[in-house]
Design a protein around this motif. Structure first.
Motif, PDB file in Angstrom:
ATOM      1  N   GLY A 284       0.811  -1.209  -0.007  1.00  0.00           N
ATOM      2  CA  GLY A 284      -0.139   0.006   0.207  1.00  0.00           C
ATOM      3  C   GLY A 284       0.903   1.398  -0.032  1.00  0.00           C
ATOM      4  N   THR A 285       2.057   1.074  -0.071  1.00  0.00           N
ATOM      5  CA  THR A 285       3.138   2.302  -0.268  1.00  0.00           C
ATOM      6  C   THR A 285       3.190   2.584  -1.504  1.00  0.00           C
ATOM      7  N   LEU A 286       3.327   4.122  -1.806  1.00  0.00           N
ATOM      8  CA  LEU A 286       3.423   4.374  -3.283  1.00  0.00           C
ATOM      9  C   LEU A 286       4.818   5.461  -3.176  1.00  0.00           C
ATOM     10  N   PRO A 287       5.804   4.974  -3.188  1.00  0.00           N
ATOM     11  CA  PRO A 287       7.018   5.788  -3.148  1.00  0.00           C
ATOM     12  C   PRO A 287       6.902   6.944  -4.532  1.00  0.00           C
ATOM     13  N   SER A 288       7.560   8.127  -4.336  1.00  0.00           N
ATOM     14  CA  SER A 288       7.577   8.622  -5.358  1.00  0.00           C
ATOM     15  C   SER A 288       8.548   8.579  -6.381  1.00  0.00           C
ATOM     16  N   ALA A 289       9.666   7.402  -6.154  1.00  0.00           N
ATOM     17  CA  ALA A 289      10.519   6.968  -7.038  1.00  0.00           C
ATOM     18  C   ALA A 289      10.945   5.465  -6.397  1.00  0.00           C
ATOM     19  N   LEU A 290      11.220   4.641  -7.313  1.00  0.00           N
ATOM     20  CA  LEU A 290      11.760   3.376  -7.051  1.00  0.00           C
ATOM     21  C   LEU A 290      12.722   2.958  -8.177  1.00  0.00           C
ATOM     22  N   GLU A 291      14.051   2.972  -7.984  1.00  0.00           N
ATOM     23  CA  GLU A 291      14.961   2.878  -9.044  1.00  0.00           C
ATOM     24  C   GLU A 291      15.699   1.447  -8.507  1.00  0.00           C
ATOM     25  N   ILE A 292      16.102   0.785  -9.627  1.00  0.00           N
ATOM     26  CA  ILE A 292      16.731  -0.520  -9.533  1.00  0.00           C
ATOM     27  C   ILE A 292      17.984  -0.733 -10.285  1.00  0.00           C
ATOM     28  N   THR A 293      18.953  -1.575  -9.744  1.00  0.00           N
ATOM     29  CA  THR A 293      20.173  -1.442 -10.741  1.00  0.00           C
ATOM     30  C   THR A 293      20.674  -2.869 -10.530  1.00  0.00           C
ATOM     31  N   ASP A 294      21.271  -3.561 -11.608  1.00  0.00           N
ATOM     32  CA  ASP A 294      21.640  -4.945 -11.842  1.00  0.00           C
ATOM     33  C   ASP A 294      22.959  -4.933 -11.319  1.00  0.00           C
ATOM     34  N   GLY A 295      23.464  -6.414 -11.716  1.00  0.00           N
ATOM     35  CA  GLY A 295      24.962  -6.523 -10.973  1.00  0.00           C
ATOM     36  C   GLY A 295      25.929  -5.976 -11.988  1.00  0.00           C
ATOM     37  N   PHE A 296      25.699  -6.081 -13.036  1.00  0.00           N
ATOM     38  CA  PHE A 296      26.772  -5.553 -14.253  1.00  0.00           C
ATOM     39  C   PHE A 296      27.031  -4.037 -13.767  1.00  0.00           C
ATOM     40  N   THR A 297      25.963  -3.367 -13.519  1.00  0.00           N
ATOM     41  CA  THR A 297      25.997  -1.762 -13.426  1.00  0.00           C
ATOM     42  C   THR A 297      26.692  -1.619 -12.090  1.00  0.00           C
ATOM     43  N   MET A 298      26.294  -2.491 -10.881  1.00  0.00           N
ATOM     44  CA  MET A 298      27.059  -2.270  -9.918  1.00  0.00           C
ATOM     45  C   MET A 298      28.647  -2.597 -10.004  1.00  0.00           C
ATOM     46  N   ALA A 299      29.018  -3.585 -10.780  1.00  0.00           N
ATOM     47  CA  ALA A 299      30.379  -3.826 -10.844  1.00  0.00           C
ATOM     48  C   ALA A 299      31.166  -2.648 -11.432  1.00  0.00           C
ATOM     49  N   ALA A 300      30.374  -2.094 -12.494  1.00  0.00           N
ATOM     50  CA  ALA A 300      31.007  -0.872 -13.305  1.00  0.00           C
ATOM     51  C   ALA A 300      31.315   0.312 -12.339  1.00  0.00           C
ATOM     52  N   ALA A 301      30.003   0.305 -11.523  1.00  0.00           N
ATOM     53  CA  ALA A 301      30.322   1.592 -10.390  1.00  0.00           C
ATOM     54  C   ALA A 301      31.463   1.166  -9.467  1.00  0.00           C
ATOM     55  N   ARG A 302      31.701   0.188  -9.089  1.00  0.00           N
ATOM     56  CA  ARG A 302      32.734  -0.228  -8.207  1.00  0.00           C
ATOM     57  C   ARG A 302      33.870   0.054  -8.841  1.00  0.00           C
ATOM     58  N   ASP A 303      34.122  -0.186 -10.293  1.00  0.00           N
ATOM     59  CA  ASP A 303      35.325  -0.006 -10.763  1.00  0.00           C
ATOM     60  C   ASP A 303      35.662   1.574 -11.020  1.00  0.00           C
ATOM     61  N   TYR A 304      34.582   2.317 -11.230  1.00  0.00           N
ATOM     62  CA  TYR A 304      34.559   3.727 -11.298  1.00  0.00           C
ATOM     63  C   TYR A 304      34.787   4.493 -10.219  1.00  0.00           C
ATOM     64  N   LEU A 305      34.071   4.112  -9.159  1.00  0.00           N
ATOM     65  CA  LEU A 305      34.022   4.871  -7.935  1.00  0.00           C
ATOM     66  C   LEU A 305      34.953   4.282  -6.948  1.00  0.00           C
ATOM     67  N   GLY A 306      35.264   3.190  -6.830  1.00  0.00           N
ATOM     68  CA  GLY A 306      35.949   2.429  -5.767  1.00  0.00           C
ATOM     69  C   GLY A 306      35.046   1.576  -5.189  1.00  0.00           C
ATOM     70  N   ALA A 307      35.784   0.294  -4.889  1.00  0.00           N
ATOM     71  CA  ALA A 307      35.046  -0.920  -4.271  1.00  0.00           C
ATOM     72  C   ALA A 307      34.383  -0.214  -2.987  1.00  0.00           C
ATOM     73  N   ASP A 308      34.815   0.584  -2.007  1.00  0.00           N
ATOM     74  CA  ASP A 308      34.317   0.908  -0.767  1.00  0.00           C
ATOM     75  C   ASP A 308      33.205   1.864  -0.878  1.00  0.00           C
ATOM     76  N   LYS A 309      32.804   2.507  -2.066  1.00  0.00           N
ATOM     77  CA  LYS A 309      31.769   3.538  -2.353  1.00  0.00           C
ATOM     78  C   LYS A 309      30.605   2.804  -2.575  1.00  0.00           C
ATOM     79  N   LEU A 310      30.335   1.507  -2.743  1.00  0.00           N
ATOM     80  CA  LEU A 310      29.292   0.941  -2.887  1.00  0.00           C
ATOM     81  C   LEU A 310      28.843  -0.317  -1.890  1.00  0.00           C
ATOM     82  N   PRO A 311      27.784  -0.638  -1.640  1.00  0.00           N
ATOM     83  CA  PRO A 311      27.582  -1.466  -0.589  1.00  0.00           C
ATOM     84  C   PRO A 311      27.556  -3.221  -1.300  1.00  0.00           C
ATOM     85  N   PRO A 312      27.724  -4.233  -0.427  1.00  0.00           N
ATOM     86  CA  PRO A 312      27.753  -5.557  -1.115  1.00  0.00           C
ATOM     87  C   PRO A 312      26.305  -5.735  -1.626  1.00  0.00           C
ATOM     88  N   GLY A 313      26.774  -6.959  -2.486  1.00  0.00           N
ATOM     89  CA  GLY A 313      25.257  -7.359  -3.188  1.00  0.00           C
ATOM     90  C   GLY A 313      25.519  -7.134  -4.758  1.00  0.00           C
TER      91      GLY A 313
END
Length: 459
Positions: A243-272
């Motif tokens: 019954g909750t309607l957020p104003s935004a719900l954004e999702i990201t997959d594993g490939f994008t997470m891996a690219a972000a860790r490479d770009y930003l640094g592994a410590d900048k993103l949470p696990p998963g």
């Protein structure tokens, strides 16, 4: 008619500084953020509805193609002047004409930058919600052309839900007024909605009346990591089912997470291997109550780590991470073919599974992230060199498989970018023959000589 002849004749209608045949100006206005480009014969800078009328009457009499361009931030080649002719820029038409809280409307010209319009109405305590990712550089006119969306369209809707009235110059040079400033209107056909999303093929918008709503008192966010995309998608459905309607719900997959860790640094993103961003807004008391409850709810649905953003600066940090996902994919050095497909929300996991299989079959990386709440997942085909014919052939075959799968699973091939040139090969498959013929009938009625944005998906 040569560029010089065209410029000379237009010079009898407009000032000299409104017309350019300079190579660098023509090149700048011959493309958008997609890879296609073409040179117009002349670039015209309109400053008023009267300027557009004069240009269109001249073009209609001489059967000269006219391509309307605003900020040029599109992703499909929608404004590329593939048959030369006149490139009509509306970026000098950049004034907000009226902000009227009493009526709940804002009247604006098409060259106004979307983010600047939002800021202007915010000063009055009001809100224009549509928020394309490029809102700091895209224009409201371009948003009208493609019916742009953005993360907050889950709760608030896309551009067309906010357009009350338009001033449109038709191919003939006649002025069409649609809608008005009333928030309800059942008078005649809904010509306003017909123009919104027409990609400049039915008329040129020169004035826009948009609906405003009161600005929410506050907002807050949660950024949650999950072990995999399936778990994150399940959490999306569970949030909405609760019954909750957020104003935004954004999702990201594993490939994008891996690219972000490479770009930003592994410590900048949470696990998963998946990440979910949830924004809620409303009055202060409601948001303060919903935020911890939503936090606990996510822990019950396999969240590995949750970052809480209870105020504006911390919300911006989470949104910056979302923006960094795009930069991360660019940092890979690959060309991103950004496909804004939409699937029914129940098909989110199926889509990502299909994308992973497509990657395995073709050797082309596929990255998925975007607007999970409404199924508008940006599925990015990451190619090494799209200009190379062999690479392009493989990539186009992958796009064909993607679009075919999306259509067969009840989805659509564009949720907010439009068709333009990029998706032209798949438009008949997407619409069906009866719909195509109906589109053509409307086009012929409003632009019988096909001078408005010719060469795009209706040709």
């Amino acid at each position: 008619m040569t560029s010089h002849e065209l410029s000379t004749r237009l010079g009898t209608l407009l000032r000299a500084d409104q017309i350019s045949t300079a190579d660098e100006v023509r090149a700048e206005h011959g493309t958008d953020k997609w890879h296609a480009s073409a040179l117009p014969d002349v670039v015209v800078f309109a400053e008023s509805t009267e300027d557009v009328v004069a240009v269109m009457k001249f073009a209609s009499e001489n059967k000269i193609p006219v391509y309307t361009r605003a900020a040029g931030t599109g992703h499909t080649g929608g404004c590329v002047p593939v048959h030369g002719g006149i490139l009509l820029s509306v970026m000098r038409m950049n004034r907000i004409l009226e902000i009227n809280p009493s009526d709940g409307v804002c009247v604006t010209q098409p060259g106004v930058i979307t983010g600047e319009l939002q800021n202007a109405v915010r000063e009055h305590g009001w809100y224009y919600p549509p928020d394309p990712a490029s809102l700091k550089e895209c224009s409201i006119g371009g948003n009208i052309a493609t019916n742009a969306g953005g993360p907050r369209c889950l709760k608030y809707g896309v551009t067309k839900q906010y357009v009350l009235g338009l001033t449109v110059v038709l191919a003939s040079g006649e002025i069409l007024k649609t809608g008005g400033r009333c928030h309800k209107n059942s008078t005649g056909f809904d010509l306003t909605s017909l123009i919104v999303g027409c990609e400049g093929m039915l008329g040129i918008v020169t004035e826009i009346t948009v609906r405003l709503i009161p600005h929410p008192q506050t907002r807050a966010m949660l950024g949650a990591s999950f072990p995999d995309f399936t778990a994150a998608a399940a959490a999306v459905q569970a949030i909405l089912d609760s019954g909750t309607l957020p104003s935004a719900l954004e999702i990201t997959d594993g490939f994008t997470m891996a690219a972000a860790r490479d770009y930003l640094g592994a410590d900048k993103l949470p696990p998963g291997d998946a990440y979910l961003m949830i924004e809620i807004d409303g009055n202060v008391e409601t948001v303060a109550r919903e935020l911890p409850a939503l936090h606990d709810f996510l822990l019950e649905h396999q969240a590995l780590r949750i970052d809480t953003a209870p105020d504006e600066p911390s919300c911006e940090r989470i949104w910056q991470l979302r923006r960094d996902f795009s930069y991360s994919l660019k940092h890979t050095g690959l060309t991103k073919l950004n496909e804004d497909i939409v699937v029914p929300r129940s098909k989110l996991v199926d889509l990502v599974n299909f994308a992973q299989q497509l990657q395995a079959d073709t050797g082309i990386p596929v990255a998925c992230f975007g607007h999970a709440g409404d199924g508008n997942i940006h599925t990015n085909i990451m190619v090494d060199n799209y200009a190379d014919p062999a690479t392009k052939k493989v990539a186009d075959a992958a796009l064909d498989r993607l679009f075919t799968w999306v259509i067969e699973n009840g989805g659509v091939i564009s949720g907010e970018h439009g068709i333009g040139l990029a998706k032209k090969p798949w438009i008949r498959q997407a619409l069906g023959e009866v719909s195509i013929q109906t589109h053509l009938a409307v086009k012929k009625a409003l632009d019988p000589t096909n001078i408005l944005n010719p060469g795009k998906f209706l040709d």
